[in-house]
Design a protein around this motif. Structure first.
Motif, PDB file in Angstrom:
ATOM      1  N   SER A 181      -7.879  -8.953  -2.293  1.00 59.11           N
ATOM      2  CA  SER A 181      -7.292  -7.669  -1.898  1.00 59.11           C
ATOM      3  C   SER A 181      -5.867  -7.539  -2.413  1.00 59.11           C
ATOM      4  O   SER A 181      -5.470  -6.485  -2.930  1.00 59.11           O
ATOM      5  CB  SER A 181      -7.306  -7.536  -0.369  1.00 59.11           C
ATOM      6  OG  SER A 181      -8.621  -7.542   0.141  1.00 59.11           O
ATOM      7  N   THR A 204       0.834  -1.205   0.000  1.00 61.13           N
ATOM      8  CA  THR A 204       0.000   0.000   0.000  1.00 61.13           C
ATOM      9  C   THR A 204       0.868   1.254   0.000  1.00 61.13           C
ATOM     10  O   THR A 204       0.598   2.209  -0.740  1.00 61.13           O
ATOM     11  CB  THR A 204      -0.924   0.006   1.230  1.00 61.13           C
ATOM     12  OG1 THR A 204      -1.747  -1.160   1.209  1.00 61.13           O
ATOM     13  CG2 THR A 204      -1.806   1.237   1.235  1.00 61.13           C
ATOM     14  N   TYR A 247     -10.802  -2.783  -0.487  1.00 57.00           N
ATOM     15  CA  TYR A 247     -10.030  -4.023  -0.537  1.00 57.00           C
ATOM     16  C   TYR A 247      -8.731  -3.898   0.265  1.00 57.00           C
ATOM     17  O   TYR A 247      -8.279  -4.872   0.875  1.00 57.00           O
ATOM     18  CB  TYR A 247      -9.743  -4.383  -1.997  1.00 57.00           C
ATOM     19  CG  TYR A 247     -11.002  -4.602  -2.800  1.00 57.00           C
ATOM     20  CD1 TYR A 247     -11.589  -5.859  -2.871  1.00 57.00           C
ATOM     21  CD2 TYR A 247     -11.622  -3.547  -3.456  1.00 57.00           C
ATOM     22  CE1 TYR A 247     -12.758  -6.059  -3.588  1.00 57.00           C
ATOM     23  CE2 TYR A 247     -12.782  -3.733  -4.175  1.00 57.00           C
ATOM     24  CZ  TYR A 247     -13.361  -4.995  -4.235  1.00 57.00           C
ATOM     25  OH  TYR A 247     -14.526  -5.184  -4.936  1.00 57.00           O
ATOM     26  N   LEU A 248      -8.138  -2.712   0.258  1.00 57.97           N
ATOM     27  CA  LEU A 248      -6.917  -2.493   1.032  1.00 57.97           C
ATOM     28  C   LEU A 248      -7.211  -2.582   2.527  1.00 57.97           C
ATOM     29  O   LEU A 248      -6.503  -3.262   3.271  1.00 57.97           O
ATOM     30  CB  LEU A 248      -6.322  -1.127   0.701  1.00 57.97           C
ATOM     31  CG  LEU A 248      -6.069  -0.793  -0.767  1.00 57.97           C
ATOM     32  CD1 LEU A 248      -5.431   0.584  -0.880  1.00 57.97           C
ATOM     33  CD2 LEU A 248      -5.199  -1.835  -1.415  1.00 57.97           C
ATOM     34  N   SER A 288      -9.832  -3.932   3.984  1.00 55.52           N
ATOM     35  CA  SER A 288     -10.330  -5.261   4.329  1.00 55.52           C
ATOM     36  C   SER A 288      -9.179  -6.242   4.505  1.00 55.52           C
ATOM     37  O   SER A 288      -9.131  -6.995   5.493  1.00 55.52           O
ATOM     38  CB  SER A 288     -11.286  -5.760   3.231  1.00 55.52           C
ATOM     39  OG  SER A 288     -11.682  -7.097   3.475  1.00 55.52           O
ATOM     40  N   GLY A 289      -8.237  -6.256   3.553  1.00 52.50           N
ATOM     41  CA  GLY A 289      -7.102  -7.162   3.663  1.00 52.50           C
ATOM     42  C   GLY A 289      -6.222  -6.833   4.857  1.00 52.50           C
ATOM     43  O   GLY A 289      -5.734  -7.733   5.559  1.00 52.50           O
TER      44      GLY A 289
END
Length: 253
Positions: free
Chosen positions: A226, A146, A206-207, A209-210
């Motif tokens: 993700s 990220t 998705y970021l 959540s993962g």
């Protein structure tokens, strides 16, 4: 690969963080503390747990992602925009340094600064709530991917921006709403079906959540999805940067 050039750019950018410790470090810590006071104390009294996780702990990954994304985009954008603004970019372009080395130096420094702040936020959060990390390796993977991806996004924004208004447009008006609407402070399962479908169009979901799954094994979507989303975004940005370097878009103007 000119390691000395990469090191020079990297250390120059990292030195800027030491000169602005109040803005770079103290401000995010105060902001995080306020989030925990407001959301953890006020809302936490009404929402005790989400998916078996205490509310204060549940929002911690979202707070870290909010800070990480904002810091990485801002640092990545300002790092390359300021040489354009002052005109020193031409010295860099005329030096025997490849664009790949410039990219690694600037993006690496922006990602490092973002991760340092992220670790500080995690340490600050541990003062308020009990933090456990179920999958530390995956946590580091999500954290690093990220940081690199959004530092690269900031680098693209810094090249694209013609003035400070454009420089702040996406970091101020686009990134924070995406993070807030990406399940930072709530589970999208709490939303009506229509808004759940809309939320799945938000890549930041998705970021978060993962990243949350790596802490509590609680996720809105499959963690492997993700990872695939962030890798796809990273690949798309890498292709865009390659095109920018090949054409000299807004670098040679």
């Amino acid at each position: 690969m000119n390691g000395q050039a990469i090191k020079a750019i990297y250390l120059f950018e990292m030195a800027r963080m030491r000169r602005t410790l109040l803005q770079s470090v103290v401000s995010p810590v105060i902001s995080t503390s306020l989030y925990f006071i407001v959301f953890g104390a006020a809302i936490g009294q009404r929402i005790q747990e989400i998916d078996g996780v205490p509310y204060g702990a549940f929002i911690t990954p979202g707070l870290i992602m909010l800070t990480l994304l904002t810091q990485c985009v801002n640092n990545g954008a300002f790092g390359i925009y300021f040489p354009k603004f002052t005109g020193t970019i031409y010295e860099l372009l005329s030096a025997p340094v490849s664009m790949a080395e410039v990219l690694i130096g600037y993006v690496g420094a922006a990602a490092t600064k973002g991760m340092i702040i992220g670790v500080i936020i995690l340490a600050t959060a541990s003062l308020f709530v009990d933090i456990r990390i179920a999958h530390p390796v995956m946590m580091v993977v999500f954290f690093a991917l990220t940081a690199i991806t959004f530092s690269l996004l900031g680098f693209v924004i810094g090249i694209w921006a013609k003035d400070f208004e454009q420089l702040n447009l996406i970091p101020m008006l686009v990134v924070p709403p995406l993070v807030f609407l990406g399940g930072s402070f709530y589970s999208i399962k709490m939303l009506p079906p229509f808004w759940q479908a809309i939320s799945h169009a938000n890549p930041v979901l998705y970021l978060i959540s993962g990243f949350r799954w790596s802490f509590f094994e609680v996720a809105e979507v499959d963690p492997m999805i993700s990872v695939a989303i962030i890798l796809g975004f990273l690949a798309a940005l890498s292709g865009l940067v390659t095109w920018i370097f090949r054409t000299g878009y807004r670098l040679r103007e």
